[in-house]
Write a protein that holds these residues in place. Sequence first.
Motif, PDB file in Angstrom:
ATOM      1  N   ALA A   1     -16.084 -96.098 -49.696  1.00 55.56           N
ATOM      2  CA  ALA A   1     -17.269 -95.259 -49.506  1.00 55.56           C
ATOM      3  C   ALA A   1     -16.918 -93.777 -49.555  1.00 55.56           C
ATOM      4  O   ALA A   1     -17.743 -92.954 -49.955  1.00 55.56           O
ATOM      5  CB  ALA A   1     -17.947 -95.603 -48.179  1.00 55.56           C
ATOM      6  N   THR A   2     -15.701 -93.427 -49.173  1.00 59.12           N
ATOM      7  CA  THR A   2     -15.296 -92.019 -49.219  1.00 59.12           C
ATOM      8  C   THR A   2     -15.173 -91.517 -50.648  1.00 59.12           C
ATOM      9  O   THR A   2     -15.155 -90.308 -50.876  1.00 59.12           O
ATOM     10  CB  THR A   2     -13.952 -91.828 -48.497  1.00 59.12           C
ATOM     11  OG1 THR A   2     -12.947 -92.632 -49.142  1.00 59.12           O
ATOM     12  CG2 THR A   2     -14.071 -92.243 -47.038  1.00 59.12           C
TER      13      THR A   2
ATOM     14  N   TYR B   1      -2.358-100.977 -49.243  1.00 54.81           N
ATOM     15  CA  TYR B   1      -3.018-101.712 -48.162  1.00 54.81           C
ATOM     16  C   TYR B   1      -2.442-103.121 -48.031  1.00 54.81           C
ATOM     17  O   TYR B   1      -2.094-103.567 -46.922  1.00 54.81           O
ATOM     18  CB  TYR B   1      -4.523-101.768 -48.423  1.00 54.81           C
ATOM     19  CG  TYR B   1      -5.269-102.558 -47.379  1.00 54.81           C
ATOM     20  CD1 TYR B   1      -5.653-101.981 -46.179  1.00 54.81           C
ATOM     21  CD2 TYR B   1      -5.563-103.905 -47.582  1.00 54.81           C
ATOM     22  CE1 TYR B   1      -6.328-102.708 -45.214  1.00 54.81           C
ATOM     23  CE2 TYR B   1      -6.230-104.642 -46.620  1.00 54.81           C
ATOM     24  CZ  TYR B   1      -6.610-104.046 -45.440  1.00 54.81           C
ATOM     25  OH  TYR B   1      -7.259-104.777 -44.483  1.00 54.81           O
TER      26      TYR B   1
ATOM     27  N   ARG C   1     -13.967-101.447 -47.473  1.00 56.52           N
ATOM     28  CA  ARG C   1     -15.331-101.001 -47.763  1.00 56.52           C
ATOM     29  C   ARG C   1     -15.536 -99.560 -47.279  1.00 56.52           C
ATOM     30  O   ARG C   1     -16.173 -98.747 -47.957  1.00 56.52           O
ATOM     31  CB  ARG C   1     -16.320-101.950 -47.110  1.00 56.52           C
ATOM     32  CG  ARG C   1     -17.765-101.733 -47.548  1.00 56.52           C
ATOM     33  CD  ARG C   1     -18.668-102.852 -47.083  1.00 56.52           C
ATOM     34  NE  ARG C   1     -18.394-104.077 -47.824  1.00 56.52           N
ATOM     35  CZ  ARG C   1     -17.835-105.164 -47.305  1.00 56.52           C
ATOM     36  NH1 ARG C   1     -17.474-105.172 -46.033  1.00 56.52           N
ATOM     37  NH2 ARG C   1     -17.621-106.248 -48.037  1.00 56.52           N
ATOM     38  N   THR C   2     -14.961 -99.253 -46.135  1.00 58.76           N
ATOM     39  CA  THR C   2     -15.069 -97.894 -45.607  1.00 58.76           C
ATOM     40  C   THR C   2     -14.287 -96.905 -46.468  1.00 58.76           C
ATOM     41  O   THR C   2     -14.753 -95.790 -46.740  1.00 58.76           O
ATOM     42  CB  THR C   2     -14.556 -97.853 -44.159  1.00 58.76           C
ATOM     43  OG1 THR C   2     -15.297 -98.807 -43.374  1.00 58.76           O
ATOM     44  CG2 THR C   2     -14.709 -96.473 -43.568  1.00 58.76           C
ATOM     45  N   LYS C   3     -13.107 -97.318 -46.925  1.00 56.45           N
ATOM     46  CA  LYS C   3     -12.296 -96.422 -47.751  1.00 56.45           C
ATOM     47  C   LYS C   3     -12.961 -96.155 -49.091  1.00 56.45           C
ATOM     48  O   LYS C   3     -12.941 -95.024 -49.595  1.00 56.45           O
ATOM     49  CB  LYS C   3     -10.905 -97.036 -47.953  1.00 56.45           C
ATOM     50  CG  LYS C   3     -10.089 -97.141 -46.669  1.00 56.45           C
ATOM     51  CD  LYS C   3      -8.702 -97.678 -46.950  1.00 56.45           C
ATOM     52  CE  LYS C   3      -7.859 -97.738 -45.675  1.00 56.45           C
ATOM     53  NZ  LYS C   3      -6.492 -98.229 -45.930  1.00 56.45           N
TER      54      LYS C   3
ATOM     55  N   ALA D   1     -13.678-105.691 -44.893  1.00 51.19           N
ATOM     56  CA  ALA D   1     -14.303-104.791 -43.926  1.00 51.19           C
ATOM     57  C   ALA D   1     -13.633-103.413 -43.930  1.00 51.19           C
ATOM     58  O   ALA D   1     -14.308-102.376 -43.885  1.00 51.19           O
ATOM     59  CB  ALA D   1     -14.250-105.416 -42.537  1.00 51.19           C
ATOM     60  N   GLU D   2     -12.307-103.383 -43.999  1.00 52.95           N
ATOM     61  CA  GLU D   2     -11.597-102.107 -43.904  1.00 52.95           C
ATOM     62  C   GLU D   2     -11.666-101.311 -45.211  1.00 52.95           C
ATOM     63  O   GLU D   2     -11.821-100.086 -45.197  1.00 52.95           O
ATOM     64  CB  GLU D   2     -10.142-102.362 -43.513  1.00 52.95           C
ATOM     65  CG  GLU D   2      -9.992-102.958 -42.101  1.00 52.95           C
ATOM     66  CD  GLU D   2      -8.534-103.200 -41.732  1.00 52.95           C
ATOM     67  OE1 GLU D   2      -7.669-102.921 -42.590  1.00 52.95           O
ATOM     68  OE2 GLU D   2      -8.267-103.660 -40.614  1.00 52.95           O
TER      69      GLU D   2
ATOM     70  N   GLU E   1     -19.133 -98.332 -53.806  1.00 54.42           N
ATOM     71  CA  GLU E   1     -19.540 -99.421 -52.923  1.00 54.42           C
ATOM     72  C   GLU E   1     -18.676-100.638 -53.240  1.00 54.42           C
ATOM     73  O   GLU E   1     -18.793-101.218 -54.310  1.00 54.42           O
ATOM     74  CB  GLU E   1     -21.022 -99.753 -53.115  1.00 54.42           C
ATOM     75  CG  GLU E   1     -21.950 -98.617 -52.743  1.00 54.42           C
ATOM     76  CD  GLU E   1     -23.406 -98.969 -52.983  1.00 54.42           C
ATOM     77  OE1 GLU E   1     -23.670-100.149 -53.318  1.00 54.42           O
ATOM     78  OE2 GLU E   1     -24.263 -98.093 -52.858  1.00 54.42           O
TER      79      GLU E   1
ATOM     80  N   ASN F   1     -17.422 -92.353 -52.987  1.00 57.73           N
ATOM     81  CA  ASN F   1     -18.765 -92.583 -53.524  1.00 57.73           C
ATOM     82  C   ASN F   1     -18.869 -93.910 -54.260  1.00 57.73           C
ATOM     83  O   ASN F   1     -19.620 -94.053 -55.228  1.00 57.73           O
ATOM     84  CB  ASN F   1     -19.178 -91.446 -54.471  1.00 57.73           C
ATOM     85  CG  ASN F   1     -19.147 -90.091 -53.800  1.00 57.73           C
ATOM     86  OD1 ASN F   1     -18.315 -89.243 -54.132  1.00 57.73           O
ATOM     87  ND2 ASN F   1     -20.030 -89.877 -52.836  1.00 57.73           N
TER      88      ASN F   1
END
Length: 663
Positions: free
Chosen positions: A442-443, A409, A438-440, A435-436, A447, A445
């Motif tokens: 989450a996949t 990244y 955080r979504t990855k 921000a970006e 935080e 499991n």
Amino acid sequence: MPDSIMLGSGAVLVAFVFVLFVASRCVRYVGNNRVAVVEKLWSGAGSITDGLIALRGEAGFQPDVLRGGYHFFFPFQYRIHSQPLVTIPQGQVGYVFARDGAPLGPTQTLASNAQTADFLDVRAFLSGGGQKGPQRAILREGTYAINSAQFVIVTRDRIYGLMLSANDGDLFDQMQALIAGRNGFEAVVIKDSSDQIGIVTVHDGPALNADHIIAPEVGTEQSDAATFHNSFQDPEKFIAAGGRRGRQLQVLVEGSYYINRLFATVEMVAKTVIEVGHVGVVISYTGNDTADTSGDDYRHGELVARGSRGVWSEPLLPGKYAFNTYAGKILIVPTTNFILKWESDTIGQHKFDENLSEVSLITRDAFEPTLPLSVVVHIDYRKAPLVVQRFGDIKKLVEQTLDPMVSAYFKNIAQKKTLIELLQERSDIQEQAGAEMRTKFATYNLEMQEVLIGTPRASAGNDQIEKVLQQLRERQVAEERVTTYEKQRIAAEGEKALREAEARANQQTAITQSELSIIVRENEGKAALRQATQQAEQTRTLAKAEGERVRLIGEGEAAKMIALAAADAERITKTGLATAETIAKQVEASGGAHNQLTRQIVERLAEALEKSGVDIVPRIQISTGGEGGAAGGPLAALIGMMLGEKGQDLLAEQATAEPAQTH
């Protein structure tokens, strides 16, 4: 002589009889603190055909022992072996080895005592099916009268038993050393303060099945007296409950346990302690196979119920657990925030990042800095089993998934930025990355709480970045100087204003007094103006009132005057007529108007002189020598004029005017 020969022969006979009596051992004494093992040397029943103990009167070691006192035997038939009583000290145990009995079974390591464990009655032991060899039962503290030909008792301090052969001593010494090496002569004591548990390995009984690596729990129900082995302290009940040899799933917790260490050994291991802020995910190696509880959407493995084989779906919460670490593994997962640092010389508390290093970048302008960064991660305790099932453990998750993902990244970010932009836009990049990513996260499991970016660094021996930074620093210094000069100018102006303010402050008293004086005078002027206005208004009012009063008075006076004028007119008329008549008479009496005028002038002059006090004749008289040489002056002139024609004319005018006024 013959008597002496006979006496000597008798003594020899007595001595011979005594020696024969002693040699025959027909009378034996056994002390009260000892036992005697009887060995029959010959018997009419012959010798025993098998075993060691003669149960049917054969020649050999007899099953019964002799206790304290005198005992009588048939001469030359018995040999008595005196032995001490077996004493087991308090807190210790003794191990029993049987020389005679039924042979061990093919799966046995120790002799079974299911039928009999009476080591005091050899006959009952052998007739009851007792087996030879080391026994499963042990002796607790106390004193025992045991037949040491049949049973050898091994304790910590000594070995009780008849050594029947030369190598018996070595055999039992080895047995004693083996037991001592396992701390087998003392009870297993587990103290609460030690936070340990005992892992038991059983060395006797049927072997495990091929699909088991650890023996399951058996005989743990205290209500079942036939199989409750009381934590391996009763080997026979353990075997009866279906127990198998090998490492056991059941563990020993706090307490004292008297366990035969030839039957089972105990290994002390620490309890599993899960600190606050962590949970334990259990990976069980044993148990029944149960249904998957992870749900249809989870495709990375199965989660099973507690007690089953596999990854338990419910983690262990903070606390202490007597968990058998041979039956499974507990992975400690932090549930508080932990920091992963991509820095080669820094390791976090959990050591998940010990193999991480700075991310190597290539910027758009071809610089190659390394970027230190930190990522704050949190794992929901309810999702900890999912993370473990998917990645194995947290360290593998970090090294095999998070490290390449985070590195890639930031490499992509750096390729779009120049070095200066990378330095100056650090805050924006950090916010965007948070921000970006955080979504990855989450996949997986996870935080992701925050991304913290450090300052890009140059690789060893490369000073290009330092040169760029130096230029930026010099530029910043120049800008700061401009700002400083501007601030100094403002400060100088401020100082000037300050000096003026101080000077004004020093004169403030006089200024204040003058200002107050002006204000006072203005106020006084305003007061005077207001007073004058009031007075003017008052005057106008008074004047108006006075005018009205005067008008009224005037009107009254006018009326009065008219009335008085009418009265006066009548009076004057009458008076004038009387006066005229009087004057006429006076003129007539004086000899005419000229004489009357002269007389009046003289009278008035005399009155004036009397009132003024002026001398009629001056005390000093200067004569100018005028014509005729006569004395004259203003008075003479006046008198002459009065007496002349002009005076007469005036007198005539007055006489004419007075009658007119009367009319």
